[in-house]
Design a protein around this motif. Structure first.
Motif, PDB file in Angstrom:
ATOM      1  N   GLN A 194     -14.335 -14.331  33.224  1.00  0.00           N
ATOM      2  CA  GLN A 194     -15.281 -13.506  32.465  1.00  0.00           C
ATOM      3  C   GLN A 194     -14.998 -12.023  32.642  1.00  0.00           C
ATOM      4  O   GLN A 194     -15.179 -11.233  31.719  1.00  0.00           O
ATOM      5  CB  GLN A 194     -16.727 -13.786  32.905  1.00  0.00           C
ATOM      6  CG  GLN A 194     -17.228 -15.169  32.589  1.00  0.00           C
ATOM      7  CD  GLN A 194     -17.152 -16.069  33.813  1.00  0.00           C
ATOM      8  OE1 GLN A 194     -16.138 -16.075  34.505  1.00  0.00           O
ATOM      9  NE2 GLN A 194     -18.202 -16.825  34.076  1.00  0.00           N
ATOM     10  N   PHE A 195     -14.552 -11.651  33.842  1.00  0.00           N
ATOM     11  CA  PHE A 195     -14.246 -10.250  34.127  1.00  0.00           C
ATOM     12  C   PHE A 195     -13.156  -9.749  33.181  1.00  0.00           C
ATOM     13  O   PHE A 195     -13.319  -8.736  32.496  1.00  0.00           O
ATOM     14  CB  PHE A 195     -13.813 -10.118  35.588  1.00  0.00           C
ATOM     15  CG  PHE A 195     -13.263  -8.764  35.967  1.00  0.00           C
ATOM     16  CD1 PHE A 195     -14.104  -7.737  36.331  1.00  0.00           C
ATOM     17  CD2 PHE A 195     -11.887  -8.529  35.975  1.00  0.00           C
ATOM     18  CE1 PHE A 195     -13.600  -6.494  36.698  1.00  0.00           C
ATOM     19  CE2 PHE A 195     -11.373  -7.300  36.338  1.00  0.00           C
ATOM     20  CZ  PHE A 195     -12.226  -6.273  36.695  1.00  0.00           C
ATOM     21  N   PHE A 196     -12.056 -10.459  33.107  1.00  0.00           N
ATOM     22  CA  PHE A 196     -10.915 -10.012  32.305  1.00  0.00           C
ATOM     23  C   PHE A 196     -11.212 -10.067  30.803  1.00  0.00           C
ATOM     24  O   PHE A 196     -10.887  -9.137  30.063  1.00  0.00           O
ATOM     25  CB  PHE A 196      -9.680 -10.847  32.646  1.00  0.00           C
ATOM     26  CG  PHE A 196      -9.238 -10.691  34.070  1.00  0.00           C
ATOM     27  CD1 PHE A 196      -8.491  -9.598  34.470  1.00  0.00           C
ATOM     28  CD2 PHE A 196      -9.607 -11.616  35.031  1.00  0.00           C
ATOM     29  CE1 PHE A 196      -8.100  -9.422  35.789  1.00  0.00           C
ATOM     30  CE2 PHE A 196      -9.217 -11.466  36.353  1.00  0.00           C
ATOM     31  CZ  PHE A 196      -8.462 -10.365  36.732  1.00  0.00           C
ATOM     32  N   GLU A 197     -11.822 -11.145  30.366  1.00  0.00           N
ATOM     33  CA  GLU A 197     -12.116 -11.280  28.939  1.00  0.00           C
ATOM     34  C   GLU A 197     -13.118 -10.224  28.476  1.00  0.00           C
ATOM     35  O   GLU A 197     -12.957  -9.625  27.410  1.00  0.00           O
ATOM     36  CB  GLU A 197     -12.671 -12.674  28.652  1.00  0.00           C
ATOM     37  CG  GLU A 197     -11.657 -13.788  28.872  1.00  0.00           C
ATOM     38  CD  GLU A 197     -12.258 -15.164  28.620  1.00  0.00           C
ATOM     39  OE1 GLU A 197     -13.060 -15.303  27.675  1.00  0.00           O
ATOM     40  OE2 GLU A 197     -11.923 -16.097  29.369  1.00  0.00           O
ATOM     41  N   THR A 198     -14.151 -10.004  29.280  1.00  0.00           N
ATOM     42  CA  THR A 198     -15.193  -9.067  28.869  1.00  0.00           C
ATOM     43  C   THR A 198     -14.715  -7.636  28.919  1.00  0.00           C
ATOM     44  O   THR A 198     -15.032  -6.833  28.026  1.00  0.00           O
ATOM     45  CB  THR A 198     -16.446  -9.245  29.739  1.00  0.00           C
ATOM     46  OG1 THR A 198     -16.866 -10.611  29.688  1.00  0.00           O
ATOM     47  CG2 THR A 198     -17.573  -8.371  29.239  1.00  0.00           C
ATOM     48  N   LEU A 199     -13.954  -7.270  29.956  1.00  0.00           N
ATOM     49  CA  LEU A 199     -13.441  -5.905  30.006  1.00  0.00           C
ATOM     50  C   LEU A 199     -12.517  -5.623  28.827  1.00  0.00           C
ATOM     51  O   LEU A 199     -12.514  -4.521  28.278  1.00  0.00           O
ATOM     52  CB  LEU A 199     -12.710  -5.643  31.334  1.00  0.00           C
ATOM     53  CG  LEU A 199     -13.575  -4.969  32.412  1.00  0.00           C
ATOM     54  CD1 LEU A 199     -14.684  -5.893  32.893  1.00  0.00           C
ATOM     55  CD2 LEU A 199     -12.735  -4.479  33.572  1.00  0.00           C
ATOM     56  N   ASN A 200     -11.748  -6.609  28.431  1.00  0.00           N
ATOM     57  CA  ASN A 200     -10.866  -6.437  27.280  1.00  0.00           C
ATOM     58  C   ASN A 200     -11.673  -6.152  26.013  1.00  0.00           C
ATOM     59  O   ASN A 200     -11.368  -5.221  25.254  1.00  0.00           O
ATOM     60  CB  ASN A 200     -10.012  -7.691  27.085  1.00  0.00           C
ATOM     61  CG  ASN A 200      -9.013  -7.542  25.946  1.00  0.00           C
ATOM     62  OD1 ASN A 200      -8.190  -6.628  25.953  1.00  0.00           O
ATOM     63  ND2 ASN A 200      -9.090  -8.427  24.968  1.00  0.00           N
ATOM     64  N   MET A 201     -12.714  -6.942  25.776  1.00  0.00           N
ATOM     65  CA  MET A 201     -13.561  -6.738  24.600  1.00  0.00           C
ATOM     66  C   MET A 201     -14.276  -5.406  24.652  1.00  0.00           C
ATOM     67  O   MET A 201     -14.366  -4.682  23.651  1.00  0.00           O
ATOM     68  CB  MET A 201     -14.579  -7.881  24.486  1.00  0.00           C
ATOM     69  CG  MET A 201     -13.968  -9.237  24.205  1.00  0.00           C
ATOM     70  SD  MET A 201     -15.176 -10.569  24.344  1.00  0.00           S
ATOM     71  CE  MET A 201     -16.213 -10.215  22.940  1.00  0.00           C
ATOM     72  N   ALA A 202     -14.800  -5.065  25.838  1.00  0.00           N
ATOM     73  CA  ALA A 202     -15.544  -3.810  25.982  1.00  0.00           C
ATOM     74  C   ALA A 202     -14.659  -2.607  25.695  1.00  0.00           C
ATOM     75  O   ALA A 202     -15.099  -1.622  25.084  1.00  0.00           O
ATOM     76  CB  ALA A 202     -16.124  -3.717  27.388  1.00  0.00           C
TER      77      ALA A 202
END
Length: 344
Positions: free
Chosen positions: A174-182
């Motif tokens: 979730q950390f990597f996916e969400t930071l990418n989207m953000a």
């Protein structure tokens, strides 16, 4: 003893803090510390049940970030170590204590307990029991702020979201996916890693290929900042810059606050994994004592004023316990309420 990182330095001369601001920061941190100490007492007296994860030692992170925002207007997403985030966000101590007692007057009406604090009124998005669970939720809150402002043309929608999580969460998907989207969408969000060196009983350095979490921001073309999480003025300064960037539409920031929990992972943890030397190293850097010394040194407060704040907070805590103890249990007839969204 796990290898200590070199803590970043902060020039206190640049703090530009008023007496009122300094005392507010001190009061907020003391509230968090006294509240958690009382939680330990109530837990061992059998007044609270389940897992209770205390925040002692990390107060400078909660206070430094949330007090740099607009408490009650901006959004806060927490973890299972959420009591103090709730307090900093403005949830009354009596409502937090009642929730820990499982009472109907609690901020989650007795349904959340220690790990699931929530308050729509105070923009507290919740505490989350699963590691990294709150990260995508926080991104959703940040997305709706951006959407309302840019698509619906609501100029009042300039809210910023602060998402707190631990060092262990920085290895989750979730950390990597969400930071990418953000980063792609330039969401108004602060990703705040409270790196207290231990993911339950796993030393951070043993669990990650890149221990310096703030450097992971670079792969998302995001600002990454390392800060001394035991210095509330340093945390506040970093947070103010990140909040200003987010509100100006310049996107997210990854803040790694180097901090330490003074108690075990939870109140059920005998805390045998950490060495005495390591704990003593961090105990000597108590963030509350550090701020008190600064306020006195800068003639922003004296011992009597600080003691007065402590007495005031102790009264708040004592009243919170009385409120929790005298509050009613949730009515069994409402067992199935709030499973789905309702009007209230």
């Amino acid at each position: 003893m796990v290898q200590e990182r070199t803590l970043p330095t902060f020039n206190t001369a640049t703090a530009q803090i008023t007496k009122e601001e300094g005392l507010r920061l001190y009061e907020d941190m003391v509230l968090g510390r006294f509240f958690e100490d009382k939680c330990a007492e109530m837990y061992y007296r059998g007044k609270m049940f389940g897992f209770v994860h205390l925040y002692n030692g990390q107060e400078a992170v909660s206070t430094g970030v949330i007090q740099a925002m607009r408490p009650g207007e901006d959004f806060v997403s927490s973890t299972y170590r959420d009591h103090v985030h709730a307090l900093s966000a403005g949830v009354p101590a009596k409502e937090v204590m009642a929730e820990l007692f499982g009472k109907a007057t609690g901020c989650s009406r007795g349904r959340g307990g220690s790990m699931h604090m929530f308050s729509a009124k105070h923009r507290l998005l919740g505490g989350y029991a699963f590691v990294a669970e709150g990260i995508p939720v926080a991104a959703g809150a940040a997305f709706q702020s951006k959407y309302r402002r840019e698509v619906l043309k609501d100029q009042s929608a300039d809210q910023v979201t602060a998402c707190f999580f631990g060092d262990g969460a920085a290895n989750n998907g979730q950390f990597f996916e969400t930071l990418n989207m953000a980063a792609l969408w330039k969401l108004p969000i602060l990703f705040v890693v409270e790196n207290n060196k231990w993911a339950i009983g796993m030393a951070h350095d043993r669990a990650t290929s890149q221990p310096e979490i703030y450097k992971k921001a670079s792969v998302f073309n995001m600002v990454g900042v390392e800060v001394d999480g035991m210095d509330v003025l340093a945390v506040r300064a970093v947070a103010q810059e990140a909040v200003a960037r987010a509100r100006a539409g310049e996107g997210p920031t990854l803040i790694e606050a180097l901090t330490y929990r003074f108690r075990g992972h939870s109140l059920a943890d005998p805390d045998e994994m950490r060495s005495k030397a390591e704990k003593e190293f961090w105990f000597a850097r108590d963030p509350i004592k550090k701020l008190a010394a600064y306020l006195i040194e800068q003639n922003l407060a004296d011992e009597a004023e600080l003691k007065g704040i402590e007495r005031k907070i102790q009264d708040v805590i004592d009243e919170a316990v009385k409120f929790a103890e005298s509050s009613p249990e949730p009515d069994p007839s409402e067992l199935y309420r709030f499973v789905f969204a309702e009007d209230e």
